[in-house]
Design an enzyme around this catalytic site. Sequence first.
Site, mmCIF file in Angstrom:
data_model
loop_
_atom_site.group_PDB
_atom_site.id
_atom_site.type_symbol
_atom_site.label_atom_id
_atom_site.label_comp_id
_atom_site.label_asym_id
_atom_site.label_seq_id
_atom_site.Cartn_x
_atom_site.Cartn_y
_atom_site.Cartn_z
ATOM 1 N N GLN A 104 0.848 -1.201 0.000
ATOM 2 C CA GLN A 104 0.000 0.000 0.000
ATOM 3 C C GLN A 104 0.879 1.244 0.000
ATOM 4 O OE1 GLN A 104 -2.868 0.267 3.216
ATOM 5 N NE2 GLN A 104 -3.775 2.146 2.404
ATOM 6 N N HIS A 110 -8.514 2.350 -0.691
ATOM 7 C CA HIS A 110 -8.879 2.276 -2.107
ATOM 8 C C HIS A 110 -8.973 0.834 -2.556
ATOM 9 C CE1 HIS A 110 -4.500 2.774 -1.740
ATOM 10 N NE2 HIS A 110 -4.387 1.983 -2.794
ATOM 11 N N HIS A 112 -8.761 -1.539 -5.781
ATOM 12 C CA HIS A 112 -8.343 -1.625 -7.182
ATOM 13 C C HIS A 112 -9.328 -2.536 -7.906
ATOM 14 C CE1 HIS A 112 -4.062 -0.139 -6.741
ATOM 15 N NE2 HIS A 112 -4.264 -0.529 -5.498
HETATM 16 P P1 5GP Z 1 -1.515 1.155 -3.640
HETATM 17 O O1 5GP Z 1 -0.102 0.854 -4.074
HETATM 18 O O2 5GP Z 1 -1.535 2.080 -2.441
HETATM 19 O O3 5GP Z 1 -2.360 -0.071 -3.453
HETATM 20 O O4 5GP Z 1 -2.200 1.905 -4.860
HETATM 21 C C1 5GP Z 1 -2.103 3.269 -5.069
HETATM 22 C C2 5GP Z 1 -2.473 3.499 -6.519
HETATM 23 O O5 5GP Z 1 -2.716 4.863 -6.686
HETATM 24 C C3 5GP Z 1 -1.378 3.106 -7.516
HETATM 25 O O6 5GP Z 1 -1.892 2.109 -8.400
HETATM 26 C C4 5GP Z 1 -1.046 4.407 -8.236
HETATM 27 O O7 5GP Z 1 -0.808 4.226 -9.610
HETATM 28 C C5 5GP Z 1 -2.289 5.236 -7.987
HETATM 29 N N1 5GP Z 1 -2.047 6.673 -7.924
HETATM 30 C C6 5GP Z 1 -1.067 7.303 -7.205
HETATM 31 N N2 5GP Z 1 -1.173 8.631 -7.349
HETATM 32 C C7 5GP Z 1 -2.266 8.849 -8.158
HETATM 33 C C8 5GP Z 1 -2.887 10.030 -8.664
HETATM 34 O O8 5GP Z 1 -2.490 11.168 -8.397
HETATM 35 N N3 5GP Z 1 -3.966 9.853 -9.475
HETATM 36 C C9 5GP Z 1 -4.450 8.614 -9.793
HETATM 37 N N4 5GP Z 1 -5.514 8.549 -10.597
HETATM 38 N N5 5GP Z 1 -3.887 7.475 -9.331
HETATM 39 C C10 5GP Z 1 -2.802 7.602 -8.517
#
Ligand code: 5GP
Length: 124
Positions: A104, A110, A112
């Site tokens: 994360q 969030h 996915h």
């Molecule tokens: P995590 O790694 O926390 O599960 O997922 C975070 C997700 O947020 C990643 O897939 C990354 O590409 C996406 N993300 C990060 N910054 C932004 C942003 O400013 N806008 C959008 N639309 N996605 C983002």
Amino acid sequence: MSPGQSSADGPARDPHCLFCSIVEGEVPAQVVATSEHAIAFRDLNPQAPTHVLVIPRHHAATAAETAAAGGLDAVVSLAVQVAKDEELEQGYRMVFNTGPDAGQSVFHTHLHLLGGRQLAWPPG
Ligand code: 5GP
Ligand code: ZN
């Protein structure tokens, strides 16, 4: 009190949170669906033809915190609607990366939603 809105869960918004800024419209995002308690927008770095993030409007760091506040149903329900809108009848995946070992990187809950190609299992 509506789901995810309990005052015991802290303020609805974290002023330092990127995804709270997207909820407020201060940071642009390609929004594909909204509901009273959740918002869905395309991931900036998509890992599949459909890669949408679905988040609660109310700030919480992890899915575990949102679950404790009763806010996960709104997130999953909006993801199901987006999967229908994106015509993912061949299948799709819903993932909550939760905590550092899961990778994360943004600490606002969030989901996915991934689909539009064959997805491998087990994940990395
Ligand atoms: P995590 O790694 O926390 O599960 O997922 C975070 C997700 O947020 C990643 O897939 C990354 O590409 C996406 N993300 C990060 N910054 C932004 C942003 O400013 N806008 C959008 N639309 N996605 C983002
Ligand atoms: Zn936030």
